[in-house]
Scaffold this active site. Structure first.
Site, PDB file in Angstrom:
ATOM      1  N   HIS A 193       0.794  -1.220   0.000  1.00  0.00           N
ATOM      2  CA  HIS A 193       0.000   0.000   0.000  1.00  0.00           C
ATOM      3  C   HIS A 193       0.830   1.276   0.000  1.00  0.00           C
ATOM      4  O   HIS A 193       0.370   2.308  -0.443  1.00  0.00           O
ATOM      5  CB  HIS A 193      -1.067  -0.073   1.084  1.00  0.00           C
ATOM      6  CG  HIS A 193      -2.139  -1.020   0.659  1.00  0.00           C
ATOM      7  ND1 HIS A 193      -2.121  -2.348   1.012  1.00  0.00           N
ATOM      8  CD2 HIS A 193      -3.175  -0.877  -0.201  1.00  0.00           C
ATOM      9  CE1 HIS A 193      -3.141  -2.963   0.425  1.00  0.00           C
ATOM     10  NE2 HIS A 193      -3.796  -2.094  -0.313  1.00  0.00           N
ATOM     11  N   GLU A 434     -10.994 -11.476  -6.075  1.00  0.00           N
ATOM     12  CA  GLU A 434      -9.578 -11.388  -5.711  1.00  0.00           C
ATOM     13  C   GLU A 434      -9.132 -12.589  -4.885  1.00  0.00           C
ATOM     14  O   GLU A 434      -8.066 -12.583  -4.293  1.00  0.00           O
ATOM     15  CB  GLU A 434      -9.259 -10.059  -5.019  1.00  0.00           C
ATOM     16  CG  GLU A 434     -10.162  -9.696  -3.867  1.00  0.00           C
ATOM     17  CD  GLU A 434      -9.837  -8.321  -3.290  1.00  0.00           C
ATOM     18  OE1 GLU A 434      -8.848  -7.696  -3.694  1.00  0.00           O
ATOM     19  OE2 GLU A 434     -10.586  -7.886  -2.394  1.00  0.00           O
ATOM     20  N   ASP A 458      -4.470  -8.963  -5.067  1.00  0.00           N
ATOM     21  CA  ASP A 458      -4.726 -10.051  -4.123  1.00  0.00           C
ATOM     22  C   ASP A 458      -4.893 -11.386  -4.837  1.00  0.00           C
ATOM     23  O   ASP A 458      -4.475 -12.424  -4.310  1.00  0.00           O
ATOM     24  CB  ASP A 458      -5.966  -9.741  -3.278  1.00  0.00           C
ATOM     25  CG  ASP A 458      -5.621  -8.815  -2.119  1.00  0.00           C
ATOM     26  OD1 ASP A 458      -4.605  -9.080  -1.448  1.00  0.00           O
ATOM     27  OD2 ASP A 458      -6.341  -7.837  -1.902  1.00  0.00           O
ATOM     28  N   CYS A 505      -9.358  -4.050 -11.810  1.00  0.00           N
ATOM     29  CA  CYS A 505      -8.920  -2.819 -11.148  1.00  0.00           C
ATOM     30  C   CYS A 505      -7.605  -2.996 -10.388  1.00  0.00           C
ATOM     31  O   CYS A 505      -7.125  -2.070  -9.754  1.00  0.00           O
ATOM     32  CB  CYS A 505     -10.005  -2.294 -10.207  1.00  0.00           C
ATOM     33  SG  CYS A 505     -10.411  -3.446  -8.888  1.00  0.00           S
TER      34      CYS A 505
HETATM   35  C1  PEP Z   1      -6.455  -5.800  -5.625  1.00  0.00           C
HETATM   36  O1  PEP Z   1      -6.318  -6.614  -4.709  1.00  0.00           O
HETATM   37  O2  PEP Z   1      -6.089  -6.007  -6.798  1.00  0.00           O
HETATM   38  C2  PEP Z   1      -7.058  -4.482  -5.378  1.00  0.00           C
HETATM   39  C3  PEP Z   1      -7.350  -3.671  -6.369  1.00  0.00           C
HETATM   40  O3  PEP Z   1      -7.289  -4.111  -4.088  1.00  0.00           O
HETATM   41  P1  PEP Z   1      -6.144  -3.660  -3.045  1.00  0.00           P
HETATM   42  O4  PEP Z   1      -4.887  -3.421  -3.830  1.00  0.00           O
HETATM   43  O5  PEP Z   1      -6.646  -2.437  -2.377  1.00  0.00           O
HETATM   44  O6  PEP Z   1      -6.067  -4.854  -2.132  1.00  0.00           O
HETATM   45 MG    MG Z   2      -7.366  -6.352  -2.867  1.00  0.00          MG
END
Ligand code: PEP
Ligand code: MG
Length: 588
Positions: A193, A434, A458, A505
């Site tokens: 993150h 995911e 994920d 996404c």
């Molecule tokens: C993902 O897991 O691809 C996603 C878009 O969510 P995050 O990166 O916030 O876990």
């Molecule tokens: Mg995710």
């Protein structure tokens, strides 16, 4: 040329600047026994240090108020209050009176308090445990006369390259974003993150450098080549000139790509692709409206709860969602419900778990805390009056989770109706695919959901059993692994069979070669980071779905991720030419 350290590109760009080492770790404390007659002066030293720490916290608060807003800045009031707690200072004083040096006394008392807070069943107490670490670092640094590692001290000259072990939310809110040109961290990966945050802020960043903090000194000249994931230490004049030249070339390509803003995302065989934006922070929105994004494919809402001292009120949430909706009038805005847990800890912290990524996070936590979840659902239904909101649930593994959410949504709508509050009850509800479980059973969600969106960050982590945040595993985090491609292909096929939209996404969509694979696997809607929009649009406009489909089918049958990557790269080079392909892939 200076020594290059190798990491992972988290947010592209090349910057030359001055290193500012930010050490935010509890320092080593020597044992020091003092004589009886030294006790009064040691107590005075302790109180002077506390006063100095309070002064720094006031400065931090002012800085955070400016950079992140009053809600985030409130964390520093809490820390000032802890330093004024007589039980804490009394405990330290008692140890000093027993002839212990002030630093050791501080360390022992904080250790005891942290233990107690971490084990508490009260979430507010657990949250204070994180604050205690920050306070202890600050106090010990002052007592030990260590250089001020506080982010407030980051150079005012605007060419600071921040070098740190990891960026925690409490550090992030303090950063003076206007003076930081680049970020380099020991820890992290492209999908951790910190990296996502750096991309949102548009700050070039290299993560996963392993030991940059022990190789760099504050004041060193460094080059951060965040496009290639390198940090060059103490470069020669000749190296600086070479990188400055590359930075200019890159800027030229980017400004050419800026023309993509108004261009249509259509493939050479005439298929229109929908390109949406990912929103991670509220202050990104203004920048996003100028990118040509067709709405928001993923609005992460964790910023409302991570690194804060109190949960956001329903009204505060409505305002945050409404701001995004108003920036994209008439266009879809997919808002994801809280995805906290893993490496994103919310207000109140979390009980310690041995495997947080497999633990009590995202939709699991929300369904177990219906009071907290219902506030968010009510806010979403209210915000829907102002635009095309779509609600998306993270980390779903089963249909029952969607059914439970629908029932909470019905209750939320009924309550708003009872209270006469304007809202919409017919907001579309979708899930993030995911987990392999959701991908393999996508068809069984058909009656329950209005859309799917594949979260590849994920999905890759859970399919390959590779921690997305572990810098040591970076080469094993391979989104083009045929197992991942097959799960994506199956999900897209199942969604199409039941006439539901299926977008992507995750970060795969933002990386041109992977986006090419996704187009070939049948994906027609991509949601990407702001910086990636022109790059991905340029890709779309240069390729045909026929060729992408053939390349993706070959990649599905590949034996390894490396082979799949080679097949896709060759196919892309056939379409775009080797030069354009290298240029485009170099920018991601
Ligand atoms: C993902 O897991 O691809 C996603 C878009 O969510 P995050 O990166 O916030 O876990
Ligand atoms: Mg995710």
């Amino acid at each position: 040329m200076g020594t290059p350290l190798h990491g992972v590109s988290a947010s592209p760009g090349i910057v030359i600047g001055t290193a500012q080492l930010l050490r935010w770790e509890v320092p080593e404390v020597p044992v020091r026994v003092i004589a009886d007659e030294e006790v009064p002066s040691e107590l005075a030293r302790l109180h002077a240090a506390i006063a100095a720490a309070v002064e720094r916290l006031q400065l931090c608060k002012a800085r955070a108020e400016q950079n992140a807003g009053p809600a985030e800045a409130a964390i520093f009031d809490v820390q000032v209050a802890v330093l004024g707690d007589e039980a804490l200072t009394g405990g330290i004083e008692a140890l000093i009176r027993q002839n212990l040096g002030a630093e050791k006394a501080v360390e022992l008392v904080f250790l005891e308090w942290r233990e107690r807070f971490t084990r508490s069943t009260n979430p507010l107490m657990r949250e204070r445990a994180g604050d205690l670490v920050d306070i202890e670092i600050r106090l010990l640094s002052i007592l030990l006369g260590l250089p001020d590692g506080d982010p407030v001290a980051a150079g005012p000259d605007g060419d600071t390259i921040l070098i740190t072990h990891d960026l925690t939310p409490s550090l992030t809110v303090q950063l003076d974003r206007s003076s930081i040109r680049g970020i380099a961290t020991d820890a992290g990966t492209r999908t951790s993150h910190v990296a996502i945050l750096a991309r949102s802020l548009g700050i070039p960043a290299v993560v996963g450098l392993i030991d940059a903090t022990s190789r760099v000194q504050t004041g060193d000249r460094v080059i951060l080549d965040a496009t290639n994931g390198e940090l060059v230490l103490r470069p020669t004049a000749e190296t600086v000139a070479r990188f400055a030249d590359r930075a200019r070339q890159e800027a030229a390509v980017r400004s050419e790509l800026a023309a993509m803003t108004t261009a249509e995302a259509v493939t050479t065989d005439g298929v229109r692709i929908t390109l949406r934006a990912n929103v991670d922070l509220p202050d990104e929105v203004e920048r996003l409206t100028t990118t040509g994004a067709e709405g928001v494919g993923l609005m992460r809402t964790e910023f409302l709860v991570v690194g804060r001292t109190a949960m956001p009120t329903e009204d505060e949430q409505v305002a945050a969602y409404r701001a995004v909706l108003e920036a994209f009038p008439g266009q879809p805005v997919v808002i994801r419900t809280y995805d906290v847990g893993g490496d994103k800890l919310p207000v109140g912290g979390f009980p310690h778990e041995p495997n947080p990524f497999l633990g009590w996070r995202a939709i699991r936590m929300c369904l177990d805390e219906p009071d907290l979840f219902s506030v968010q659902l009510r806010a979403l239904l209210r915000a829907a009056v102002h635009g095309d909101v779509r609600i998306m649930l993270p980390l779903v593994v089963g249909v029952d989770e969607v059914r439970q959410t629908r029932s909470l949504l019905r209750e939320a709508a009924a309550e708003l109706m009872r209270c006469g509050v304007a809202h919409r009850a017919d907001v579309p509800l979708g899930i993030m695919v995911e987990t392999p479980a959701a991908a393999l059973t996508a068809a069984s969600f058909a009656d329950e959901v209005d859309f799917f969106s594949i979260g590849t960050n994920d999905l890759v982590q859970y399919t390959l059993a590779v921690d997305r945040g572990n810098a040591a595993l970076v080469t094993r985090f391979t989104p083009l692994h045929p197992a991942v491609l097959r799960l994506i292909e199956g999900t897209v096929r199942d969604a199409a069979a039941v006439s539901r939209d299926c977008s992507v996404c995750g970060e795969m969509a933002s990386q041109p070669l992977m986006a090419y694979a996704l187009l070939g696997l049948g994906v027609r809607t991509l949601s990407v980071s702001a910086a990636a929009i022109p790059v991905v649009k340029r890709l779309i406009r240069g390729v045909s779905l026929g060729a992408a489909g053939a390349a993706a089918r070959a990649a599905l049958q590949a034996a390894t991720a490396q082979e799949a990557e080679r097949l896709l790269r060759d196919a892309l080079a056939d379409e775009l030419g080797a030069g354009v392909t290298d240029g485009l892939l170099g920018l991601s």
